[in-house]
Scaffold this motif. Structure first.
Motif, PDB file in Angstrom:
ATOM      1  N   GLY A 403       0.807  -1.210   0.000  1.00  0.00           N
ATOM      2  CA  GLY A 403       0.000   0.000   0.000  1.00  0.00           C
ATOM      3  C   GLY A 403       0.839   1.257   0.000  1.00  0.00           C
ATOM      4  N   GLU A 404       1.892   1.267   0.822  1.00  0.00           N
ATOM      5  CA  GLU A 404       2.734   2.453   0.948  1.00  0.00           C
ATOM      6  C   GLU A 404       3.536   2.731  -0.318  1.00  0.00           C
ATOM      7  N   LEU A 405       4.056   1.691  -0.951  1.00  0.00           N
ATOM      8  CA  LEU A 405       4.931   1.873  -2.110  1.00  0.00           C
ATOM      9  C   LEU A 405       4.170   1.839  -3.436  1.00  0.00           C
ATOM     10  N   PHE A 406       3.180   0.949  -3.538  1.00  0.00           N
ATOM     11  CA  PHE A 406       2.530   0.690  -4.820  1.00  0.00           C
ATOM     12  C   PHE A 406       1.080   1.162  -4.861  1.00  0.00           C
ATOM     13  N   ASN A 407       0.582   1.619  -3.727  1.00  0.00           N
ATOM     14  CA  ASN A 407      -0.799   2.072  -3.631  1.00  0.00           C
ATOM     15  C   ASN A 407      -1.799   0.950  -3.870  1.00  0.00           C
ATOM     16  N   PHE A 408      -1.407  -0.294  -3.519  1.00  0.00           N
ATOM     17  CA  PHE A 408      -2.290  -1.448  -3.669  1.00  0.00           C
ATOM     18  C   PHE A 408      -3.019  -1.721  -2.358  1.00  0.00           C
ATOM     19  N   GLU A 409      -4.246  -2.221  -2.508  1.00  0.00           N
ATOM     20  CA  GLU A 409      -5.030  -2.681  -1.365  1.00  0.00           C
ATOM     21  C   GLU A 409      -5.399  -4.142  -1.603  1.00  0.00           C
ATOM     22  N   PHE A 410      -5.248  -4.979  -0.561  1.00  0.00           N
ATOM     23  CA  PHE A 410      -5.560  -6.407  -0.661  1.00  0.00           C
ATOM     24  C   PHE A 410      -6.805  -6.699   0.170  1.00  0.00           C
ATOM     25  N   ILE A 411      -7.829  -7.214  -0.491  1.00  0.00           N
ATOM     26  CA  ILE A 411      -9.120  -7.457   0.165  1.00  0.00           C
ATOM     27  C   ILE A 411      -9.413  -8.958   0.103  1.00  0.00           C
ATOM     28  N   PRO A 412      -9.613  -9.606   1.265  1.00  0.00           N
ATOM     29  CA  PRO A 412      -9.847 -11.059   1.241  1.00  0.00           C
ATOM     30  C   PRO A 412     -11.128 -11.415   0.498  1.00  0.00           C
TER      31      PRO A 412
END
Length: 714
Positions: A403-412
């Motif tokens: 999230g901090e580096l790539f702006n990705f969010e992981f949702i189960p």
């Protein structure tokens, strides 16, 4: 270790197929009856129906997939219109979709849920797949069209990504014999066919020895082992029908902690011997003769192309360019690594003497006494550290970094919404944190089990491309952590946590992809490990340590004093780690530079290690008879050095973050990281990409500093 995207694996492997027909069924009937051929359905642009795949469908699906792919290739090759980028290169990039889908299942059955039934089919298909690939790589009409597009692009360059695809495609065909005469092409194809069968047999032999050499312990043989390890070993033994006993499996995840903590030296030797003898037991599963034959065939094949040895041919399109440059890097580090081993062994021998153990350090003692040195020198107990390394929390830490580096969010993903091939596999949706845009799905297959190959790896089932509309990513990480007893937390070592972050780095590379064409999702082998090795560095950042390293029972954060000890010990045992790796990398290169005409593999290994001055107290990380990176395929052949080449880049890039105002979470450096080192994949020459990120080439000095070795002067 990374596995390339299915598209690249299919397009760049050196394989070919004669004719395969399914005379009894029409294409429509096959597509209806055989799940592996069908388009993926359901949410997220469709996903593989892993829960419904059957081994009995594999042979038919692969053969039909090859047949359909060849029809597409023949249509391209025989196009009556003048060759253009669109009707030749783009058409090739668009071909093979059915076979790509089949290989998503094939790869899972090969690596994650292998069975004796599948291995028989795999052995039968290997030469057919080889023939199929050669049918493409040696298609004269096709190559002349590719060459025409390539020649035209040298006069009038295309847009950058199109130009890169043309050049990579032309080079790939050229390297795989497209310019040979008919007689040499025939022999080239025959060699590939022979090699494909040997690679399959090599891999299956290693898997056999991993599955069949299990050490069973009684209750009075558990001294030194942690409660969690003992409970897990009991569960594994019970699953194998040995109730009341404790199983040490023949995999690194089981072997490594046992050798580190078991007080029983005889058992340590037995477990060590089982592990390092895989593929070298003098029985029908012995790999030594197979390796000798592989080396002969590889040399003969590149000889047809005019190369003196396999390494010359393989490295021409890598960052190293030639074996001399690769050897120069390894030889620059080797003396410092082996000198450090001597210091480590001396420290261990002192401990052994103080304990009155009356032994001389042997390879099965190294981990055990190194742990005692760690405790004495740094007051650092690896088992104490493990109490703060809970797998689930580490996964959360990886998501935080993403999230901090790539702006990705992981949702189960809710269980059952996306099909999985084994109940332990979990799935997350990946989104852009700002826009909410769907990026893809991340599959995690965590635990070791029967039929799953050892080690850790990353792969894709579908890669990002945009030339036919944006395709979202289906990526997976695969590990072999020992499954805990029910209700127990999964606690892992610092090394295993590092591996967890490493493989996630490959996944982030997949999810960051911003390329137009499938070929550009491939990679340069001595560069593609860089991104994953770099991500390891975030494990030891303050933000990860302070938020995610908490005691698995109390939830208390890891004490600052223990963190200080971890950082103080960061270069501890670098002699062991660097030397065991480099020995394998040097062996890989020397085997392929040697004359294989009358080679005795065991003898060559012994003599080469003697010539190198290999310390007798430790083995190569991968002994030759089970060196799957190099002999179960060609991905890392003469390229195992690439981990160190990539580590030079890693150490140098890490210093760019250290020097930045925001450290490892500096926004500007992170943006450059994604823009130049992750998103382009292979759309840009790696050396150029690194210079855009750093402003210069990488320097070896950073690597030496990282490992606590003397920095070369001048």
């Amino acid at each position: 270790m990374m596995r390339r995207s299915i598209k690249m694996a299919v397009l760049s492997s050196i394989l070919l197929f004669a004719s395969c027909k399914n005379d009894n069924k029409s294409n429509e009937e096959l597509m209806t009856d055989n799940l592996l051929l069908q388009e993926w359905t359901g949410p997220y642009e469709g996903t593989p129906a892993f829960d419904k795949m059957k081994v009995t469908d594999v042979k038919e699906a692969v053969e039909k997939g090859m047949e359909l792919s060849l029809e597409e290739i023949e249509a391209i090759a025989n196009n009556s219109e003048a060759p253009t980028f669109k009707n030749t290169i783009e058409a090739m990039e668009s071909s093979g979709k059915v076979l790509d889908r089949v290989f998503a299942y094939y790869g899972i059955m090969s690596s994650n849920v292998s069975s004796p039934e599948f291995r028989e089919i795999q052995a039968e298909l290997a030469p057919k797949l080889s023939e199929f690939r050669s049918k493409i790589s040696q298609n004269e009409k096709l190559f002349q069209r590719i060459k025409a597009v390539y020649d035209a692009s040298q006069e009038t360059p295309l847009e950058p990504q199109a130009q890169r695809v043309v050049e990579l495609t032309y080079k790939q065909f050229e390297m795989n014999g497209a310019n040979l005469d008919a007689e040499k092409k025939k022999r080239y194809a025959e060699i590939n066919k022979e090699l494909s069968s040997l690679y399959t047999k090599f891999a299956n032999n290693v898997l056999h020895d991993e599955e069949n050499y299990v050490t069973y312990l009684n209750e009075d043989q558990l001294d030194g082992l942690s409660d969690a390890f003992i409970k897990s070993a009991a569960k594994i033994a019970s699953d194998k029908g040995k109730e009341g006993m404790y199983a040490i499996t023949n995999t690194r995840s089981s072997m490594d902690p046992f050798l580190t903590y078991s007080t029983n030296r005889d058992l340590r030797k037995q477990v060590w011997t089982n592990y390092y003898s895989r593929g070298d037991n003098g029985d029908e599963y012995d790999n030594n003769k197979i390796i000798a034959e592989i080396l002969k065939l590889r040399k003969e094949r590149v000889g047809l192309l005019g190369y003196d040895n396999y390494a010359q041919w393989r490295l021409q399109d890598r960052m190293a360019k030639n074996p001399e440059n690769a050897m120069a890097l390894m030889e620059a580090v080797w003396p410092a690594a082996t000198a450090r081993v001597k210091e480590e062994v001396a420290d261990m021998q002192v401990i052994a003497n103080e304990l009155g153990d009356n032994i001389t350090i042997e390879p099965w003692d190294y981990r055990y006494y190194a742990e005692k040195v760690r405790k004495k020198k740094y007051d650092l107990d690896s088992d104490e550290v493990k109490q703060y390394l809970q797998l689930d929390k580490l996964r959360e830490a990886m998501f935080f970094v993403a999230g901090e580096l790539f702006n990705f969010e992981f949702i189960p993903i809710e269980e059952g919404k996306v099909p999985v091939f084994q109940e332990d596999v979990k799935v997350w949706e990946v989104k852009d944190r700002t826009s909410g845009k769907h990026i893809g799905l991340w599959y995690l297959d965590t635990f070791a089990r029967q039929g799953k190959r050892s080690g850790a790896w990353a792969t894709t089932y579908r890669s990002y491309t945009s030339f036919e509309g944006e395709k979202t990513v289906l990526a997976s990480n695969n590990n072999n952590f020992v499954k805990p007893a029910p209700g127990e937390a999964v606690l892992i070592s610092w090394d295993d946590a590092t591996t967890f972050f490493h493989e996630f780095g490959h996944a982030l590379h997949f999810f960051s992809s911003n390329v137009k064409y499938p070929t550009l999702n491939g990679g340069v082998r001595d560069y593609t490990e860089f991104q994953s090795q770099l991500l390891e560095r975030w494990l030891s950042t303050d933000k990860v340590i302070n938020q995610f390293l908490v005691h698995y029972e109390t939830g208390e954060p890891i004490p600052a004093s223990l963190v200080e000890k971890i950082k103080n010990a960061s270069t501890f045992n670098q002699g062991f780690g660097t030397t065991e790796y480099l020995a394998s990398a040097l062996m890989d290169m020397k085997l392929h530079l040697a004359d294989p005409s009358d080679i005795d593999i065991d003898k060559f290994e012994r003599e080469t290690l003697d010539e190198l001055g290999m310390p007798k107290e430790l083995p190569m990380r991968h002994r030759t008879p089970h060196f799957g990176h190099v002999f179960s395929g060609e991905g890392y052949a003469t390229a195992y050095y690439g981990y160190m080449w990539a580590d030079v880049l890693t150490s140098d890039a890490s210093e760019a973050f250290k020097e930045a105002p925001g450290g490892f979470y500096d926004k500007d450096v992170a943006d450059k990281l994604v823009k130049y080192l992750f998103a382009p994949r292979n759309a840009m020459d790696p050396a150029d990409a690194y210079r855009k990120f750093r402003g210069r080439d990488a320097k070896i000095e950073a690597l030496m500093r990282d490992r606590g070795f003397p920095v070369p002067q001048g």
